[in-house]
Design a protein around this motif. Structure first.
Motif, PDB file in Angstrom:
ATOM      1  N   SER A  34       0.836  -1.204   0.000  1.00 37.05           N
ATOM      2  CA  SER A  34       0.000   0.000   0.000  1.00 37.05           C
ATOM      3  C   SER A  34       0.867   1.249   0.000  1.00 37.05           C
ATOM      4  O   SER A  34       1.958   1.259   0.566  1.00 37.05           O
ATOM      5  N   SER A  62      -4.269   2.664  -5.129  1.00 32.97           N
ATOM      6  CA  SER A  62      -4.969   1.376  -5.048  1.00 32.97           C
ATOM      7  C   SER A  62      -4.829   0.597  -6.346  1.00 32.97           C
ATOM      8  O   SER A  62      -4.681  -0.632  -6.344  1.00 32.97           O
ATOM      9  N   SER A  65      -1.416  -0.851  -6.370  1.00 36.15           N
ATOM     10  CA  SER A  65      -1.301  -1.848  -5.289  1.00 36.15           C
ATOM     11  C   SER A  65      -1.899  -3.185  -5.679  1.00 36.15           C
ATOM     12  O   SER A  65      -1.398  -4.240  -5.284  1.00 36.15           O
ATOM     13  N   GLN A  66      -2.981  -3.160  -6.417  1.00 39.80           N
ATOM     14  CA  GLN A  66      -3.683  -4.407  -6.700  1.00 39.80           C
ATOM     15  C   GLN A  66      -2.825  -5.399  -7.466  1.00 39.80           C
ATOM     16  O   GLN A  66      -3.093  -6.597  -7.455  1.00 39.80           O
TER      17      GLN A  66
END
Ligand SMILES: [Zn+2]
Length: 323
Positions: A34, A62, A65-66
């Motif tokens: 993150s 995000s 991050s995924q």
């Protein structure tokens, strides 16, 4: 974004519960990376009337991050004799050096100080990696703060960085970045921010010993997983002159729909263009150490990464001759 709302039978629910319980320890060890954005050095680009832009940046965080669900970065906690300092160019004032001492970094987190400044007519944004000094208990500085071990390999650790956007650019902020959008004449904040976050993770870090640097061979990128995709360049994938991006006109496949696309880590982007992370970008992240578990190797006492201030600045140039 599309939501996935399955209907479930009682049996499926029980199975899901069992699976969740069974996977829990693994999930803890192989957590998602993150980005923690720090706005304390911002001078208006993400503050006041522009505070709403933070949501766009968090969304990009995000998004990146995924792709990094198997990250294993230990938290950095100071105390006792353990101490560390990161120095970097201020994201809001390139003439100023900022120093952060004994910052706590959560496990699997990377702290990014963000801001904006006038970066000239050809630079959209720049990622700034800090110079770091650390000392303390045996192995703490080298193992926890400065590097990490993945499998049999050791990589430079991403812990803190700065990210500066050009305050003079005509930015396009998109609340639906995964949908097709039209924004002629504007530069895509989503694409540029995602690009810079990959630099924050170490893509293009040419400092000796970095995960990126260790994969360079005669000026090209020779990471094994990347070469699996680029079988036409078996001895290394061409890079730009600075060796911190793929060469211009490299092609790969979008992670969004598999379409042929320039990689996100191409050296430049034109106005009106959106780029997603491509398979080649992800393969390079794997090559520089983001797919496997961390295994700590004991090492002796204090260590410093480079001497004094150690900034790397990437520029993402607008493509000339294109609208
Ligand atoms: Zn770049």
């Amino acid at each position: 974004m599309r939501e996935w709302r399955p209907t479930m039978s009682a049996l499926s629910r029980r199975l899901l519960l069992l699976l969740t319980l069974a996977l829990a320890p693994i999930t803890n060890l192989r957590a998602q990376l993150s980005f923690t954005f720090d706005y304390s050095l911002d001078s208006g680009f993400f503050s006041g009337a522009n505070a709403g832009r933070r949501l766009y940046l968090e969304a990009v965080g995000s998004y990146v991050s995924q792709f990094l669900t198997a990250t294993s970065l230990a938290g950095i906690t100071v105390g006792g004799s353990n101490t560390w300092t990161a120095q970097f160019t201020s994201p809001s004032n390139p003439a100023t050096t900022h120093s952060v001492t004994d910052l706590s970094v959560a496990a699997n987190a990377v702290v990014v100080y963000v801001g904006a400044a006038g970066l000239g007519s050809s630079v959209l944004a720049q990622a700034i990696l800090p110079g770091i000094t650390a000392s303390g208990e045996d192995g703490w500085a080298s193992n926890t703060v400065l590097k990490r071990t993945v499998g049999a390999s050791t990589y430079t650790r991403a812990s803190v960085a700065a990210l500066s956007f050009n305050s003079s650019t005509n930015w396009f902020f998109d609340s639906t970045p995964l949908a097709n959008s039209s924004f002629a004449g504007q530069y895509d904040f989503f694409s540029v921010a995602a690009h810079e976050l990959l630099h924050v993770l170490g893509f293009g870090d040419t400092r000796g010993g970095s995960g990126w640097d260790k994969n360079l061979f005669s000026g090209a990128f020779a990471g094994g997983r990347s070469l699996e995709e680029k079988t036409d360049t078996p001895f290394g994938i061409p890079l730009n002159a600075g060796r911190d991006h793929w060469a211009a006109n490299t092609l790969s496949f979008s992670t969004r729909d598999g379409a042929v696309q320039e990689p996100l880590m191409d050296p430049d982007i034109a106005a009106g263009v959106r780029k997603y992370v491509t398979s080649l970008d992800l393969r390079a992240l794997n090559d520089i150490g983001y797919a496997a578990m961390l295994t700590a190797v004991p090492e002796p006492s204090a260590y410093a990464l480079g001497a004094g201030i150690f900034c790397l600045i990437w520029v993402w140039r607008r493509r000339r001759g294109q609208s």
